[in-house]
Design a protein around this motif. Structure first.
Motif, PDB file in Angstrom:
ATOM      1  N   ARG A   1      17.482 113.890  23.013  1.00  0.00           N
ATOM      2  CA  ARG A   1      16.810 113.085  21.998  1.00  0.00           C
ATOM      3  C   ARG A   1      15.295 113.157  22.159  1.00  0.00           C
ATOM      4  O   ARG A   1      14.557 113.253  21.157  1.00  0.00           O
ATOM      5  N   PHE A   2      14.835 113.132  23.413  1.00  0.00           N
ATOM      6  CA  PHE A   2      13.393 113.236  23.652  1.00  0.00           C
ATOM      7  C   PHE A   2      12.855 114.564  23.121  1.00  0.00           C
ATOM      8  O   PHE A   2      11.816 114.606  22.452  1.00  0.00           O
ATOM      9  N   ILE A   3      13.539 115.663  23.431  1.00  0.00           N
ATOM     10  CA  ILE A   3      13.081 116.982  22.982  1.00  0.00           C
ATOM     11  C   ILE A   3      13.054 117.043  21.456  1.00  0.00           C
ATOM     12  O   ILE A   3      12.094 117.554  20.853  1.00  0.00           O
ATOM     13  N   GLU A   4      14.082 116.528  20.822  1.00  0.00           N
ATOM     14  CA  GLU A   4      14.142 116.556  19.356  1.00  0.00           C
ATOM     15  C   GLU A   4      13.004 115.748  18.733  1.00  0.00           C
ATOM     16  O   GLU A   4      12.474 116.119  17.680  1.00  0.00           O
ATOM     17  N   THR A   5      12.608 114.668  19.408  1.00  0.00           N
ATOM     18  CA  THR A   5      11.567 113.792  18.858  1.00  0.00           C
ATOM     19  C   THR A   5      10.172 114.302  19.163  1.00  0.00           C
ATOM     20  O   THR A   5       9.306 114.374  18.275  1.00  0.00           O
ATOM     21  N   ARG A   6       9.910 114.666  20.416  1.00  0.00           N
ATOM     22  CA  ARG A   6       8.548 115.027  20.855  1.00  0.00           C
ATOM     23  C   ARG A   6       8.238 116.517  20.692  1.00  0.00           C
ATOM     24  O   ARG A   6       7.083 116.911  20.679  1.00  0.00           O
ATOM     25  N   ARG A   7       9.251 117.323  20.630  1.00  0.00           N
ATOM     26  CA  ARG A   7       9.138 118.760  20.326  1.00  0.00           C
ATOM     27  C   ARG A   7       8.123 119.505  21.200  1.00  0.00           C
ATOM     28  O   ARG A   7       7.176 120.107  20.694  1.00  0.00           O
ATOM     29  N   PRO A   8       8.281 119.463  22.527  1.00  0.00           N
ATOM     30  CA  PRO A   8       7.422 120.315  23.369  1.00  0.00           C
ATOM     31  C   PRO A   8       7.650 121.783  23.029  1.00  0.00           C
ATOM     32  O   PRO A   8       8.709 122.153  22.500  1.00  0.00           O
ATOM     33  N   ASP A   9       6.664 122.607  23.319  1.00  0.00           N
ATOM     34  CA  ASP A   9       6.802 124.040  23.011  1.00  0.00           C
ATOM     35  C   ASP A   9       7.919 124.674  23.824  1.00  0.00           C
ATOM     36  O   ASP A   9       8.729 125.446  23.306  1.00  0.00           O
ATOM     37  N   VAL A  10       7.945 124.359  25.122  1.00  0.00           N
ATOM     38  CA  VAL A  10       8.919 124.950  26.050  1.00  0.00           C
ATOM     39  C   VAL A  10       9.393 123.856  26.987  1.00  0.00           C
ATOM     40  O   VAL A  10       8.608 122.988  27.398  1.00  0.00           O
ATOM     41  N   ALA A  11      10.679 123.899  27.345  1.00  0.00           N
ATOM     42  CA  ALA A  11      11.227 123.015  28.373  1.00  0.00           C
ATOM     43  C   ALA A  11      11.962 123.866  29.400  1.00  0.00           C
ATOM     44  O   ALA A  11      12.756 124.738  29.031  1.00  0.00           O
ATOM     45  N   VAL A  12      11.683 123.624  30.675  1.00  0.00           N
ATOM     46  CA  VAL A  12      12.375 124.304  31.770  1.00  0.00           C
ATOM     47  C   VAL A  12      13.207 123.265  32.508  1.00  0.00           C
ATOM     48  O   VAL A  12      12.677 122.225  32.937  1.00  0.00           O
ATOM     49  N   VAL A  13      14.512 123.535  32.650  1.00  0.00           N
ATOM     50  CA  VAL A  13      15.450 122.567  33.226  1.00  0.00           C
ATOM     51  C   VAL A  13      16.232 123.241  34.355  1.00  0.00           C
ATOM     52  O   VAL A  13      15.993 124.399  34.701  1.00  0.00           O
ATOM     53  N   GLY A  14      17.186 122.513  34.928  1.00  0.00           N
ATOM     54  CA  GLY A  14      17.995 123.057  36.023  1.00  0.00           C
ATOM     55  C   GLY A  14      19.292 122.291  36.162  1.00  0.00           C
ATOM     56  O   GLY A  14      19.979 122.037  35.184  1.00  0.00           O
ATOM     57  N   HIS A  15      19.636 121.937  37.415  1.00  0.00           N
ATOM     58  CA  HIS A  15      20.735 121.039  37.750  1.00  0.00           C
ATOM     59  C   HIS A  15      22.108 121.705  37.640  1.00  0.00           C
ATOM     60  O   HIS A  15      22.889 121.672  38.589  1.00  0.00           O
ATOM     61  N   ILE A  16      22.426 122.310  36.500  1.00  0.00           N
ATOM     62  CA  ILE A  16      23.732 122.922  36.299  1.00  0.00           C
ATOM     63  C   ILE A  16      23.599 124.417  36.579  1.00  0.00           C
ATOM     64  O   ILE A  16      23.114 125.186  35.748  1.00  0.00           O
ATOM     65  N   HIS A  17      24.025 124.832  37.772  1.00  0.00           N
ATOM     66  CA  HIS A  17      23.805 126.211  38.199  1.00  0.00           C
ATOM     67  C   HIS A  17      24.447 127.204  37.242  1.00  0.00           C
ATOM     68  O   HIS A  17      23.875 128.262  36.944  1.00  0.00           O
TER      69      HIS A  17
ATOM     70  N   GLY B   1      -0.679 121.279  28.551  1.00  0.00           N
ATOM     71  CA  GLY B   1      -0.253 120.022  29.148  1.00  0.00           C
ATOM     72  C   GLY B   1       1.151 120.177  29.702  1.00  0.00           C
ATOM     73  O   GLY B   1       2.045 120.681  29.019  1.00  0.00           O
ATOM     74  N   ILE B   2       1.352 119.757  30.927  1.00  0.00           N
ATOM     75  CA  ILE B   2       2.657 119.877  31.585  1.00  0.00           C
ATOM     76  C   ILE B   2       3.075 118.503  32.097  1.00  0.00           C
ATOM     77  O   ILE B   2       2.253 117.768  32.644  1.00  0.00           O
ATOM     78  N   PHE B   3       4.331 118.144  31.897  1.00  0.00           N
ATOM     79  CA  PHE B   3       4.831 116.826  32.293  1.00  0.00           C
ATOM     80  C   PHE B   3       6.298 116.969  32.662  1.00  0.00           C
ATOM     81  O   PHE B   3       6.921 118.009  32.396  1.00  0.00           O
ATOM     82  N   GLY B   4       6.883 115.914  33.291  1.00  0.00           N
ATOM     83  CA  GLY B   4       8.256 116.113  33.715  1.00  0.00           C
ATOM     84  C   GLY B   4       9.009 114.862  34.113  1.00  0.00           C
ATOM     85  O   GLY B   4       8.501 113.734  34.049  1.00  0.00           O
ATOM     86  N   CYS B   5      10.247 115.126  34.543  1.00  0.00           N
ATOM     87  CA  CYS B   5      11.149 114.082  35.019  1.00  0.00           C
ATOM     88  C   CYS B   5      12.097 114.687  36.033  1.00  0.00           C
ATOM     89  O   CYS B   5      12.733 115.717  35.764  1.00  0.00           O
ATOM     90  N   GLY B   6      12.204 114.053  37.193  1.00  0.00           N
ATOM     91  CA  GLY B   6      13.121 114.515  38.221  1.00  0.00           C
ATOM     92  C   GLY B   6      14.420 113.725  38.219  1.00  0.00           C
ATOM     93  O   GLY B   6      14.695 112.929  37.325  1.00  0.00           O
TER      94      GLY B   6
ATOM     95  N   VAL C   1       9.063 119.843  32.105  1.00  0.00           N
ATOM     96  CA  VAL C   1       9.822 120.249  33.288  1.00  0.00           C
ATOM     97  C   VAL C   1      10.770 119.111  33.625  1.00  0.00           C
ATOM     98  O   VAL C   1      10.332 118.011  33.971  1.00  0.00           O
ATOM     99  N   CYS C   2      12.070 119.362  33.504  1.00  0.00           N
ATOM    100  CA  CYS C   2      13.049 118.288  33.687  1.00  0.00           C
ATOM    101  C   CYS C   2      14.250 118.845  34.441  1.00  0.00           C
ATOM    102  O   CYS C   2      14.844 119.840  34.018  1.00  0.00           O
ATOM    103  N   HIS C   3      14.601 118.203  35.547  1.00  0.00           N
ATOM    104  CA  HIS C   3      15.741 118.706  36.308  1.00  0.00           C
ATOM    105  C   HIS C   3      17.022 118.663  35.487  1.00  0.00           C
ATOM    106  O   HIS C   3      17.849 119.575  35.563  1.00  0.00           O
ATOM    107  N   THR C   4      17.181 117.637  34.670  1.00  0.00           N
ATOM    108  CA  THR C   4      18.404 117.464  33.888  1.00  0.00           C
ATOM    109  C   THR C   4      18.314 118.201  32.561  1.00  0.00           C
ATOM    110  O   THR C   4      17.353 118.018  31.818  1.00  0.00           O
ATOM    111  N   PRO C   5      19.305 119.009  32.212  1.00  0.00           N
ATOM    112  CA  PRO C   5      19.279 119.692  30.924  1.00  0.00           C
ATOM    113  C   PRO C   5      19.685 118.762  29.784  1.00  0.00           C
ATOM    114  O   PRO C   5      20.346 117.741  29.998  1.00  0.00           O
TER     115      PRO C   5
END
Length: 222
Positions: A161-177, A92-97, A135-139
């Protein structure tokens, strides 16, 4: 299943060409935001089409430097992960831009609570998946991945807080080069590939033994 994830593209078409051999080996290309530089939907789809030359299957979130209209355009085209979830077999893959609020007043910025709500909405669609990729643009705030050159953390407390609560296996982020790297928030491995022009991307593989993620750089190949 093999996914190649990258973002902070900013219309860097030559860099997409450099990544082409890796994209040809991927089942999916996942774009993590900032496809353009203050670009509208036609600009964003130029980037998507450049990626599709090598990998026809594309999913994406937008970044803070993509115009807000790109979110709806991607949704209409069936490739958006912003507040949405997709099942790719057992994954399952989900995200926020967009991003949290910045001093620069960029086009697509959201209050922290809104970022959390978008992630919850997307996660709800795939919450019972065997493996989960965010998948979330914001780290997330206060990690190795959200610090400016002077060391200040500028990521989102709500994303953390979301990651700590929902605990996805992997998160890929960006925004801060300059935040390129790998960190862990609780049980979740979090990766920031940095800007594509600098060669960074992430390979995620759904294997029989679990979900793996590796930070790579095409410039290291010479």
């Amino acid at each position: 299943m093999r996914l190649v994830c990258f973002g902070d593209i900013h219309m860097a078409f030559r860099a997409i060409e450099r990544l082409g051999p890796e994209l040809r080996e991927a089942d999916w290309a996942i774009l993590t935001g900032d496809l353009t530089h203050f670009g509208d939907p036609p600009d964003a789809f130029r980037v998507v089409d450049a990626v599709r030359r090598f990998c026809p299957n594309v999913l994406a979130v937008t970044g803070n430097l993509d115009m807000p209209t790109v979110i709806d355009a991607f949704r209409d085209a069936g490739i958006s992960l912003h507040g949405e979830g997709r099942r790719l077999e057992r994954l399952g893959i989900f995200g926020c831009g967009g991003s949290n609020i910045t001093p620069m007043d960029t086009p697509t910025e959201l209050e922290d609570d809104a970022l959390h709500d978008v992630l919850e909405r997307g996660h709800g669609a795939i919450a019972d998946a065997q493996r989960r990729l965010m998948v979330c643009h914001t780290p997330p705030h206060a990690t190795r991945l959200d610090r400016l050159m002077d060391g200040r953390p500028v990521g989102s407390p709500a994303v953390r807080r979301f990651i700590e609560t929902r605990r996805p296996d992997v998160a890929v982020v960006g925004h801060i080069h300059e935040g390129r790297g790998v960190d862990r928030v609780g049980d979740t491995v979090v990766l920031n590939a940095g800007a594509l022009r600098d060669g960074g991307y992430v390979v995620v593989e759904d294997t029989p033994t679990g979900l793996t993620a590796e930070l790579r750089n095409f410039r290291a190949r010479g």
